[in-house]
Scaffold this motif. Structure first.
Motif, short mmCIF file in Angstrom:
data_model
loop_
_atom_site.label_atom_id
_atom_site.label_comp_id
_atom_site.label_asym_id
_atom_site.label_seq_id
_atom_site.Cartn_x
_atom_site.Cartn_y
_atom_site.Cartn_z
N PRO A 5 -44.96 -16.37 -21.07
CA PRO A 5 -44.56 -15.05 -21.03
C PRO A 5 -44.16 -14.93 -19.81
N ASP A 6 -44.35 -15.56 -18.71
CA ASP A 6 -43.76 -15.28 -17.23
C ASP A 6 -42.23 -15.53 -17.12
N ILE A 7 -41.55 -16.16 -18.05
CA ILE A 7 -40.14 -16.44 -18.19
C ILE A 7 -39.44 -15.46 -18.80
N LYS A 42 -21.80 -13.02 -25.56
CA LYS A 42 -23.48 -12.65 -25.19
C LYS A 42 -23.66 -13.55 -23.74
N THR A 43 -24.47 -13.04 -22.77
CA THR A 43 -24.78 -13.61 -21.60
C THR A 43 -26.26 -13.17 -21.53
N THR A 44 -27.03 -14.54 -21.10
CA THR A 44 -28.55 -14.42 -20.98
C THR A 44 -28.92 -14.74 -19.62
N ILE A 45 -29.77 -14.02 -18.93
CA ILE A 45 -30.12 -14.16 -17.47
C ILE A 45 -31.50 -14.60 -17.64
N LEU A 46 -32.19 -15.77 -17.15
CA LEU A 46 -33.58 -16.17 -17.37
C LEU A 46 -33.99 -16.16 -15.79
N TYR A 47 -35.43 -15.98 -15.68
CA TYR A 47 -36.03 -16.30 -14.24
C TYR A 47 -37.54 -16.18 -14.54
N VAL A 48 -38.23 -16.65 -13.57
CA VAL A 48 -39.71 -16.72 -13.50
C VAL A 48 -40.20 -15.78 -12.77
N GLN A 49 -41.17 -14.86 -13.42
CA GLN A 49 -41.47 -13.54 -12.93
C GLN A 49 -42.79 -14.03 -11.91
N GLY A 50 -42.72 -13.54 -10.61
CA GLY A 50 -43.41 -13.79 -9.55
C GLY A 50 -42.71 -14.97 -8.60
N LEU A 51 -41.80 -15.62 -9.09
CA LEU A 51 -41.13 -16.50 -8.30
C LEU A 51 -39.89 -15.96 -7.48
N VAL A 52 -39.30 -14.99 -7.97
CA VAL A 52 -38.18 -14.50 -7.80
C VAL A 52 -38.25 -13.16 -6.91
N ASP A 53 -37.06 -12.84 -6.11
CA ASP A 53 -37.25 -11.76 -5.53
C ASP A 53 -36.70 -10.51 -6.32
N ASN A 54 -37.61 -9.62 -6.78
CA ASN A 54 -37.03 -8.71 -7.71
C ASN A 54 -35.86 -7.84 -7.44
N LEU A 104 -34.92 -23.18 -12.01
CA LEU A 104 -35.84 -22.31 -12.71
C LEU A 104 -37.23 -22.16 -12.20
N LEU A 105 -37.81 -23.23 -12.00
CA LEU A 105 -39.25 -23.39 -11.66
C LEU A 105 -39.23 -23.11 -10.19
N SER A 106 -38.13 -23.32 -9.37
CA SER A 106 -38.29 -23.00 -7.79
C SER A 106 -37.99 -21.61 -7.54
N GLY A 107 -37.97 -20.97 -8.26
CA GLY A 107 -37.49 -19.21 -7.97
C GLY A 107 -35.97 -18.90 -8.29
N ASP A 108 -35.10 -19.54 -8.86
CA ASP A 108 -33.78 -19.33 -9.14
C ASP A 108 -33.44 -18.79 -10.39
N SER A 109 -32.56 -17.93 -10.81
CA SER A 109 -32.22 -17.35 -11.76
C SER A 109 -30.85 -17.95 -12.55
N ILE A 110 -31.04 -18.04 -13.93
CA ILE A 110 -30.21 -19.01 -14.84
C ILE A 110 -29.27 -17.97 -15.61
N ILE A 111 -28.13 -18.28 -15.74
CA ILE A 111 -27.10 -17.46 -16.45
C ILE A 111 -26.55 -18.27 -17.36
N PHE A 112 -26.77 -17.97 -18.69
CA PHE A 112 -25.95 -18.57 -19.95
C PHE A 112 -24.96 -17.75 -20.28
N ILE A 113 -23.83 -18.50 -20.67
CA ILE A 113 -22.76 -17.80 -21.09
C ILE A 113 -22.36 -18.31 -22.46
N ASP A 114 -22.58 -17.75 -23.63
CA ASP A 114 -22.15 -18.37 -24.90
C ASP A 114 -20.70 -18.74 -25.08
N GLY A 115 -20.79 -19.92 -25.60
CA GLY A 115 -19.28 -20.57 -25.83
C GLY A 115 -18.99 -21.71 -24.93
#
Length: 545
Positions: free
Chosen positions: A52-54, A68-80, A133-144
């Motif tokens: 749930p923290d992802i 469709k674009t999706t952004i993923l990050y781990v709550q607590g490891l990123v600068d909000n 991702l688990l180091s605190g970076d954010s991931i951006i997926f783009i469909d296609g």
């Protein structure tokens, strides 16, 4: 033949095991990212157990067709604020992404024009993606497209910079290391503003993937020592690194020794001073204790405060520390030897007093010392593990109550309480906690040797330890340098400290660049520099008047 009920039980057990194996799906992560964003999200959820923290945030960009674009990050490891203001909001409000664009065009627009963050890069393989991702970076997926963007958004709650709790000084910096590698490296860079301060990082631990960085000054540190540190770190194959103590135990030269062969500290100025001498610092993410290699025996009796004071004061204090260390090491053993085997060494009046005190004690001196030493070690360990509010009070009250009760009960003599108390206090005066622990362990060995052979046993044990010290190495450097082998250039910073203007060069066994300061650095009065004093300048005017 197997009985029917036993055979039935085995069948039920096998069927139950098959059901359990069927309920646990095997996660097979492909090597590269898929073009479908749905497939990528399914792999992400399966691999992380749908934690749930992802946080997964889906956006829609472009028109006709929508992408469709999706952004993923781990709550607590990123600068909000970085994620919401500079990532999500920038993508939603960018006018170029509202027009008709293709997936590859959207990737280029987001990476170059939209995301106003540092460290944006493209990733195609899953291993690097999970690590980011688990180091605190954010991931951006783009469909296609089978390419993901990684944006640097490391942050989260961290401990602020505070005064070190283990290396306290009267004069000096009040900044101490934290649990963040980036903060610790920055603290040292503030002191040494040189491009030759080089840093190399690596990941150690197959499960934890702990960030480990080495720091050295190029042109000062010996390349052989630097390469040896790198090789030992690269040779570590372990699942987890939770503290720098793990690294220390895996790279030290000699394991069968009570003496520490690597130094650790919480002070940035101490690390900077060691780097300027040619040593290498090892930073481990998650701990405020930085390792320094190689370490020498005399180094554990030095404090950064020694170099901030005048050389005569610093030398006196350093000599006092070494004397106190010797007291904490052999004081109980000397008492046992004198009272048991060598009474002729004690003045008659004092010997009568000691004999009168020990008249009602039922144990020999060696057993008496062991009882009090073990009792004080129990009190010391209890005070460390108890809450800080009552730990100090508990140790003081416990020592007073137990010592007084033991004397009144006739179990020990008052003299041994004084000896053990002085020994316990002296052990706290050693600047290095690891060296103080070594003295505490060897103290019991010396007591046993003295209980068997008197002063002859003590001299023999000291000789064995001295030979052992001379045989130790720390990353190839002799542990007793510059005393054994003798190095005249480094002898001025051992038991005594030479004046600051006399530090002409660095230790030869640590550094390739020997020159440390220029010539003629000794302070001189104005007349020695060719200047006239105000008295001489005004002397003629005064006589004429």
């Amino acid at each position: 033949m197997v009985p029917f009920f036993k055979q039935k039980g085995q069948i039920l057990k096998r069927n139950k095991q098959k059901v359990v194996e069927k309920d646990q799906p095997k996660v097979k992560t492909p090597q590269y990212i898929d073009k479908s964003i749905t497939t990528n999200l399914d792999i992400m959820k399966q691999k992380t157990g749908n934690s749930p923290d992802i946080i997964i945030r889906t956006l829609k960009i472009s028109q006709n067709p929508q992408i469709k674009t999706t952004i993923l990050y781990v709550q607590g490891l990123v600068d909000n604020p970085s994620v919401t203001d500079f990532l999500i909001e920038s993508i939603m409000k960018n006018p170029h992404l509202k027009e008709k664009v293709l997936p590859h065009e959207a990737l280029e627009v987001i990476s170059k024009d939209v995301v106003s963050l540092g460290g944006v890069e493209t990733v195609t393989d899953w291993e690097k993606l999970f690590l980011s991702l688990l180091s605190g970076d954010s991931i951006i997926f783009i469909d296609g497209i089978n390419i993901a963007l990684v944006a640097s958004t490391k942050g989260g709650e961290r401990r602020s910079i505070q005064e070190p709790s283990t290396n306290s000084v009267v004069r000096g910096s009040r900044e101490g290391f934290t649990e963040s590698n980036a903060t610790n490296i920055a603290l040292v860079r503030r002191i040494i503003n040189s491009p030759n301060l080089w840093i190399e990082s690596m990941k150690i631990g197959t499960v934890t993937k702990t960030d480990v960085s080495i720091m050295y000054i190029n042109g000062i540190a010996k390349k052989g020592i630097v390469e040896e540190v790198k090789e030992r770190l690269k040779g570590i194959n372990i699942d987890s690194i939770l503290e720098s103590g793990y690294i220390e135990q895996l790279i030290e030269d000699q394991v069968m020794t009570p003496f520490p062969t690597l130094d650790h500290t919480e002070r940035p100025d101490k690390v900077a001073g060691n780097l300027l001498e040619g040593r290498v610092a090892i930073f481990v993410n998650g701990t405020p204790f930085v390792l320094v290699a190689p370490a020498l025996f005399i180094q554990f009796f030095q404090s950064v405060e020694d170099y901030y004071a005048r050389f005569d004061i610093a030398s006196a204090i350093r000599f006092l520390r070494i004397s106190i260390f010797i007291i904490s090491l052999i004081a109980p053993a000397v008492y046992v030897a004198v009272t048991t085997y060598h009474q002729e060494m004690v003045p008659t009046d004092l010997l009568v007093i000691l004999a009168a005190q020990r008249e009602s004690v039922p144990f020999p001196a060696v057993i008496e010392v062991f009882i009090m030493e073990i009792t004080f070690e129990i009190l010391r360990e209890a005070s460390l593990r108890m809450p800080k509010a009552i730990g100090g009070t508990m140790s003081i009250v416990g020592a007073l109550v137990i010592g007084q009760a033991a004397v009144q009960a006739g179990i020990v003599s008052p003299a041994i309480v004084i000896i053990v108390s002085i020994t316990a206090i002296a052990s706290f005066a050693t600047p290095s906690y690891s060296m103080a622990i070594s003295a505490r362990l060897l103290r019991f060995v010396y007591i046993i040797c003295v209980g068997i052979m008197g002063f002859y046993g003590l001299i023999l044990a000291l000789f064995v330890v001295l030979v052992h010290l001379c045989s130790l190495r720390s990353f190839g450097v002799p542990y007793m340098s510059p005393l054994a082998p003798l190095n005249p250039e480094g002898i001025g910073d051992t038991f005594f400290r030479r004046p600051m203007w006399a530090f002409k060069g660095r230790p030869q066994f640590l550094s390739t660049n020997q020159k440390r300061e220029g010539d003629n650095q000794r302070p001189l009065p104005p007349t020695s520099r060719g200047m006239k004093t105000s008295f001489n300048m005004n002397k003629g005017d005064g006589n004429e008047s």
